[in-house]
Design a protein around this motif. Structure first.
Motif, PDB file in Angstrom:
ATOM      1  N   ALA A   1      35.910 -44.057  -3.467  1.00 14.82           N
ATOM      2  CA  ALA A   1      36.981 -43.926  -2.482  1.00 14.82           C
ATOM      3  C   ALA A   1      38.349 -44.192  -3.084  1.00 14.82           C
ATOM      4  O   ALA A   1      39.370 -43.729  -2.560  1.00 14.82           O
ATOM      5  CB  ALA A   1      36.736 -44.876  -1.314  1.00 14.82           C
ATOM      6  N   ARG A   2      38.385 -44.901  -4.196  1.00 15.35           N
ATOM      7  CA  ARG A   2      39.648 -45.248  -4.834  1.00 15.35           C
ATOM      8  C   ARG A   2      39.989 -44.340  -6.015  1.00 15.35           C
ATOM      9  O   ARG A   2      41.056 -44.475  -6.607  1.00 15.35           O
ATOM     10  CB  ARG A   2      39.596 -46.706  -5.291  1.00 15.35           C
ATOM     11  CG  ARG A   2      39.390 -47.675  -4.134  1.00 15.35           C
ATOM     12  CD  ARG A   2      39.111 -49.081  -4.614  1.00 15.35           C
ATOM     13  NE  ARG A   2      40.251 -49.660  -5.295  1.00 15.35           N
ATOM     14  CZ  ARG A   2      41.256 -50.297  -4.706  1.00 15.35           C
ATOM     15  NH1 ARG A   2      41.266 -50.423  -3.384  1.00 15.35           N
ATOM     16  NH2 ARG A   2      42.253 -50.797  -5.413  1.00 15.35           N
ATOM     17  N   LEU A   3      39.055 -43.429  -6.357  1.00 14.03           N
ATOM     18  CA  LEU A   3      39.261 -42.604  -7.540  1.00 14.03           C
ATOM     19  C   LEU A   3      39.393 -41.111  -7.244  1.00 14.03           C
ATOM     20  O   LEU A   3      39.831 -40.350  -8.105  1.00 14.03           O
ATOM     21  CB  LEU A   3      38.103 -42.814  -8.532  1.00 14.03           C
ATOM     22  CG  LEU A   3      37.981 -44.208  -9.153  1.00 14.03           C
ATOM     23  CD1 LEU A   3      36.720 -44.293  -9.999  1.00 14.03           C
ATOM     24  CD2 LEU A   3      39.207 -44.560  -9.987  1.00 14.03           C
ATOM     25  N   VAL A   4      38.989 -40.701  -6.050  1.00 17.31           N
ATOM     26  CA  VAL A   4      39.012 -39.264  -5.746  1.00 17.31           C
ATOM     27  C   VAL A   4      39.923 -38.980  -4.558  1.00 17.31           C
ATOM     28  O   VAL A   4      40.408 -39.895  -3.891  1.00 17.31           O
ATOM     29  CB  VAL A   4      37.590 -38.733  -5.449  1.00 17.31           C
ATOM     30  CG1 VAL A   4      36.661 -39.000  -6.632  1.00 17.31           C
ATOM     31  CG2 VAL A   4      37.022 -39.351  -4.167  1.00 17.31           C
TER      32      VAL A   4
ATOM     33  N   GLU B   1      37.701 -35.014  -0.855  1.00 19.81           N
ATOM     34  CA  GLU B   1      36.378 -35.149  -1.465  1.00 19.81           C
ATOM     35  C   GLU B   1      35.628 -36.335  -0.867  1.00 19.81           C
ATOM     36  O   GLU B   1      34.439 -36.239  -0.539  1.00 19.81           O
ATOM     37  CB  GLU B   1      36.472 -35.337  -2.978  1.00 19.81           C
ATOM     38  CG  GLU B   1      35.073 -35.539  -3.594  1.00 19.81           C
ATOM     39  CD  GLU B   1      35.072 -35.789  -5.092  1.00 19.81           C
ATOM     40  OE1 GLU B   1      34.046 -36.284  -5.597  1.00 19.81           O
ATOM     41  OE2 GLU B   1      36.082 -35.483  -5.747  1.00 19.81           O
ATOM     42  N   TYR B   2      36.335 -37.446  -0.694  1.00 16.80           N
ATOM     43  CA  TYR B   2      35.658 -38.619  -0.148  1.00 16.80           C
ATOM     44  C   TYR B   2      35.126 -38.334   1.258  1.00 16.80           C
ATOM     45  O   TYR B   2      33.985 -38.666   1.591  1.00 16.80           O
ATOM     46  CB  TYR B   2      36.583 -39.830  -0.103  1.00 16.80           C
ATOM     47  CG  TYR B   2      35.882 -41.017   0.508  1.00 16.80           C
ATOM     48  CD1 TYR B   2      34.979 -41.762  -0.221  1.00 16.80           C
ATOM     49  CD2 TYR B   2      36.066 -41.320   1.860  1.00 16.80           C
ATOM     50  CE1 TYR B   2      34.289 -42.811   0.366  1.00 16.80           C
ATOM     51  CE2 TYR B   2      35.377 -42.365   2.453  1.00 16.80           C
ATOM     52  CZ  TYR B   2      34.485 -43.112   1.701  1.00 16.80           C
ATOM     53  OH  TYR B   2      33.784 -44.132   2.283  1.00 16.80           O
ATOM     54  N   SER B   3      35.937 -37.725   2.088  1.00 18.12           N
ATOM     55  CA  SER B   3      35.518 -37.443   3.463  1.00 18.12           C
ATOM     56  C   SER B   3      34.291 -36.538   3.492  1.00 18.12           C
ATOM     57  O   SER B   3      33.364 -36.738   4.288  1.00 18.12           O
ATOM     58  CB  SER B   3      36.666 -36.784   4.231  1.00 18.12           C
ATOM     59  OG  SER B   3      37.763 -37.658   4.326  1.00 18.12           O
ATOM     60  N   GLN B   4      34.258 -35.568   2.584  1.00 18.23           N
ATOM     61  CA  GLN B   4      33.121 -34.652   2.526  1.00 18.23           C
ATOM     62  C   GLN B   4      31.858 -35.394   2.098  1.00 18.23           C
ATOM     63  O   GLN B   4      30.792 -35.232   2.708  1.00 18.23           O
ATOM     64  CB  GLN B   4      33.424 -33.531   1.529  1.00 18.23           C
ATOM     65  CG  GLN B   4      32.307 -32.487   1.436  1.00 18.23           C
ATOM     66  CD  GLN B   4      32.646 -31.397   0.434  1.00 18.23           C
ATOM     67  OE1 GLN B   4      33.339 -31.634  -0.559  1.00 18.23           O
ATOM     68  NE2 GLN B   4      32.172 -30.187   0.689  1.00 18.23           N
TER      69      GLN B   4
ATOM     70  N   ALA C   1      30.570 -37.807   4.882  1.00 16.64           N
ATOM     71  CA  ALA C   1      29.866 -37.126   5.968  1.00 16.64           C
ATOM     72  C   ALA C   1      28.413 -36.890   5.596  1.00 16.64           C
ATOM     73  O   ALA C   1      27.498 -37.077   6.419  1.00 16.64           O
ATOM     74  CB  ALA C   1      30.565 -35.799   6.286  1.00 16.64           C
ATOM     75  N   ILE C   2      28.188 -36.498   4.358  1.00 17.51           N
ATOM     76  CA  ILE C   2      26.811 -36.271   3.886  1.00 17.51           C
ATOM     77  C   ILE C   2      26.078 -37.600   3.750  1.00 17.51           C
ATOM     78  O   ILE C   2      24.922 -37.744   4.162  1.00 17.51           O
ATOM     79  CB  ILE C   2      26.826 -35.525   2.536  1.00 17.51           C
ATOM     80  CG1 ILE C   2      27.445 -34.136   2.708  1.00 17.51           C
ATOM     81  CG2 ILE C   2      25.427 -35.417   1.960  1.00 17.51           C
ATOM     82  CD1 ILE C   2      27.686 -33.408   1.401  1.00 17.51           C
ATOM     83  N   GLY C   3      26.783 -38.580   3.172  1.00 12.43           N
ATOM     84  CA  GLY C   3      26.157 -39.870   2.943  1.00 12.43           C
ATOM     85  C   GLY C   3      25.694 -40.551   4.221  1.00 12.43           C
ATOM     86  O   GLY C   3      24.626 -41.139   4.289  1.00 12.43           O
ATOM     87  N   LEU C   4      26.495 -40.468   5.254  1.00 16.53           N
ATOM     88  CA  LEU C   4      26.146 -41.098   6.517  1.00 16.53           C
ATOM     89  C   LEU C   4      24.933 -40.430   7.171  1.00 16.53           C
ATOM     90  O   LEU C   4      24.232 -41.054   7.977  1.00 16.53           O
ATOM     91  CB  LEU C   4      27.340 -41.068   7.470  1.00 16.53           C
ATOM     92  CG  LEU C   4      28.467 -42.054   7.126  1.00 16.53           C
ATOM     93  CD1 LEU C   4      29.716 -41.746   7.936  1.00 16.53           C
ATOM     94  CD2 LEU C   4      27.999 -43.491   7.386  1.00 16.53           C
ATOM     95  N   LYS C   5      24.685 -39.191   6.826  1.00 15.45           N
ATOM     96  CA  LYS C   5      23.518 -38.488   7.374  1.00 15.45           C
ATOM     97  C   LYS C   5      22.255 -38.775   6.578  1.00 15.45           C
ATOM     98  O   LYS C   5      21.152 -38.777   7.139  1.00 15.45           O
ATOM     99  CB  LYS C   5      23.769 -36.978   7.369  1.00 15.45           C
ATOM    100  CG  LYS C   5      24.824 -36.515   8.364  1.00 15.45           C
ATOM    101  CD  LYS C   5      25.017 -35.000   8.284  1.00 15.45           C
ATOM    102  CE  LYS C   5      26.067 -34.519   9.271  1.00 15.45           C
ATOM    103  NZ  LYS C   5      26.285 -33.047   9.170  1.00 15.45           N
TER     104      LYS C   5
ATOM    105  N   TRP D   1      30.111 -46.658   3.409  1.00 12.74           N
ATOM    106  CA  TRP D   1      30.721 -45.344   3.672  1.00 12.74           C
ATOM    107  C   TRP D   1      31.787 -45.458   4.763  1.00 12.74           C
ATOM    108  O   TRP D   1      32.825 -44.807   4.712  1.00 12.74           O
ATOM    109  CB  TRP D   1      29.663 -44.333   4.102  1.00 12.74           C
ATOM    110  CG  TRP D   1      28.859 -43.735   2.993  1.00 12.74           C
ATOM    111  CD1 TRP D   1      27.511 -43.834   2.793  1.00 12.74           C
ATOM    112  CD2 TRP D   1      29.349 -42.910   1.925  1.00 12.74           C
ATOM    113  NE1 TRP D   1      27.124 -43.142   1.680  1.00 12.74           N
ATOM    114  CE2 TRP D   1      28.242 -42.553   1.110  1.00 12.74           C
ATOM    115  CE3 TRP D   1      30.611 -42.435   1.570  1.00 12.74           C
ATOM    116  CZ2 TRP D   1      28.351 -41.750  -0.010  1.00 12.74           C
ATOM    117  CZ3 TRP D   1      30.734 -41.638   0.441  1.00 12.74           C
ATOM    118  CH2 TRP D   1      29.617 -41.297  -0.343  1.00 12.74           C
ATOM    119  N   ARG D   2      31.534 -46.312   5.743  1.00 12.53           N
ATOM    120  CA  ARG D   2      32.478 -46.442   6.853  1.00 12.53           C
ATOM    121  C   ARG D   2      33.693 -47.295   6.480  1.00 12.53           C
ATOM    122  O   ARG D   2      34.788 -47.093   7.021  1.00 12.53           O
ATOM    123  CB  ARG D   2      31.782 -47.088   8.058  1.00 12.53           C
ATOM    124  CG  ARG D   2      30.623 -46.282   8.634  1.00 12.53           C
ATOM    125  CD  ARG D   2      30.143 -46.906   9.933  1.00 12.53           C
ATOM    126  NE  ARG D   2      28.961 -46.246  10.459  1.00 12.53           N
ATOM    127  CZ  ARG D   2      27.724 -46.679  10.302  1.00 12.53           C
ATOM    128  NH1 ARG D   2      27.492 -47.793   9.617  1.00 12.53           N
ATOM    129  NH2 ARG D   2      26.692 -46.027  10.806  1.00 12.53           N
TER     130      ARG D   2
END
Length: 384
Positions: free
Chosen positions: A346-349, A353-356, A359-363, A374-375
């Motif tokens: 979250a601090r490097l990209v 990209e992070y939001s995308q 969204a996948i990670g939370l699923k 993730w949140r």
């Protein structure tokens, strides 16, 4: 153990000679009843919860605070110290954000291994000369080495709670030999800190609620070594690139100006751990971790905790080149590693990209703590 020890040589002279021959830089003697204030101070430390998750401290409270409770037969305690002072300011690496900062003591071979065999040799010669019995301890039993070292005159516990010596500064490993022999005790050292608070002001996480009091739960050494779970969010930025321990309060002590650098040969110092690249450390799997840190105290925390620490440093680095190895760790088998990788990413990209990926990670993520990462990774603070 049988040795050819002269019966005419005073026992204390023998101990001093053998200690220095074995590579110890200081040796002194105290009695098991020489730390009467230790039980109260230790009980207060535990009552305030400052020991965090180190349950062994509360579990051994009585034995830890009174040496004679640990071993009723003890009559004298020999305290030995080995200098591990660096030949440079260990804080210099903190400005090199793509490198990891490892505490000075951990850049050497595990001091337990270095010291214990030598202590046993000395203890054997004490028995050969005086008879009786001995027990040897190097941070492996409920022994309060620092108050005992102060009582023996090797130094005093500074405001950072570590031992400070007028000859060696804040850089001393301690070990003890409990013996049934009666030895004349040395004079206790007095406090020479005065009004100085350099060590307190140097702490990145404000781990000292008052002089001579440490809240381990806020200490970077505790957070990166003893803490088995995720690093609390409130401390992650302050940790910077410190990936194993922290030397800031020790290095800030003005008494270090009298200290000399330790012999690297004596401690088996490792140059490769002085400023290791984060990029290489992020690629360590369990097998590689065990090889790289064989004989090192770092090995005891295991690969997952260590890589967790490296990921926090990567997130603080601002180095976009570290994003690739961080991405690779999003699918790591360890939830601890995955969670730290999310924060670093979250601090490097970019926010996009992070939001995308979030969204996948939370699923797909099944671990609740990792889903929380993730949140809570705060994409608002990532690069645009």
């Amino acid at each position: 153990m049988r040795t050819s020890i002269s019966r005419k040589e005073p026992l204390r002279a023998l101990i001093d000679r053998e200690a220095h021959r074995a590579g110890f830089d200081a040796v002194a003697v105290t009695t098991p009843n020489a730390i009467p204030l230790a039980p109260v101070r230790l009980a207060e430390f535990v009552a305030d919860g400052f020991h965090g998750s180190m349950g062994w401290i509360s579990d051994t409270l009585q034995r830890r605070s009174e040496p004679s409770t640990l071993w009723p037969e003890v009559r004298s305690i020999v305290v030995l110290a080995m200098n591990y002072g660096p030949d440079h300011d260990p804080r210099d690496v903190l400005a090199k954000r793509d490198r990891g900062a490892i505490s000075v003591y951990a850049r050497n071979r595990d001091y337990h291994e270095v010291m214990k065999g030598r202590l046993k040799e000395i203890a054997g010669k004490i028995v050969a000369r005086a008879g009786g019995d001995v027990k040897v301890f190097v941070d492996t039993a409920p022994v309060m080495e620092k108050p005992l070292a102060e009582a023996a005159g090797l130094g005093w516990q500074g405001k950072h709670t570590n031992l400070v010596s007028r000859e060696h500064g804040s850089w001393l490993f301690l070990g003890t030999i409990f013996t049934t022999a009666e030895l004349a005790p040395d004079q206790a050292e007095i406090d020479h800190c005065g009004s100085c608070r350099a060590c307190l002001d140097a702490c990145p996480t404000n781990a000292f609620p008052a002089p001579y009091r440490l809240d381990a739960r806020r200490c970077i050494s505790y957070l990166t070594i003893e803490n088995k779970g995720p690093i609390p969010h409130e401390f992650r930025e302050a940790i910077g690139n410190r990936i194993y321990g922290c030397d800031d309060c020790l290095a800030a002590c003005p008494w270090n100006k009298f200290a000399r650098a330790a012999s690297e040969a004596k401690l088996a110092a490792r140059d490769d751990l002085r400023e290791p690249p984060l990029s290489e450390l992020l690629e360590l799997d369990d097998a590689a971790f065990r090889v790289v840190f064989s004989g090192s105290p770092i090995k005891r925390i295991g690969r997952d905790r260590f890589v967790r620490n490296v990921l926090i440093a990567a997130g603080n680095s601002g180095e976009a080149a570290l994003a690739d190895p961080v991405r690779a760790l999003l699918g790591d088998l360890s939830p601890l590693v995955r969670g730290a990788a999310i924060w670093a990413l979250a601090r490097l990209v970019s926010k996009a990209e992070y939001s995308q990926r979030a969204a996948i990670g939370l699923k797909t993520e099944s671990d609740g703590a990792v889903r929380d990462e993730w949140r809570l990774a705060r994409p608002d603070r990532t690069r645009a």
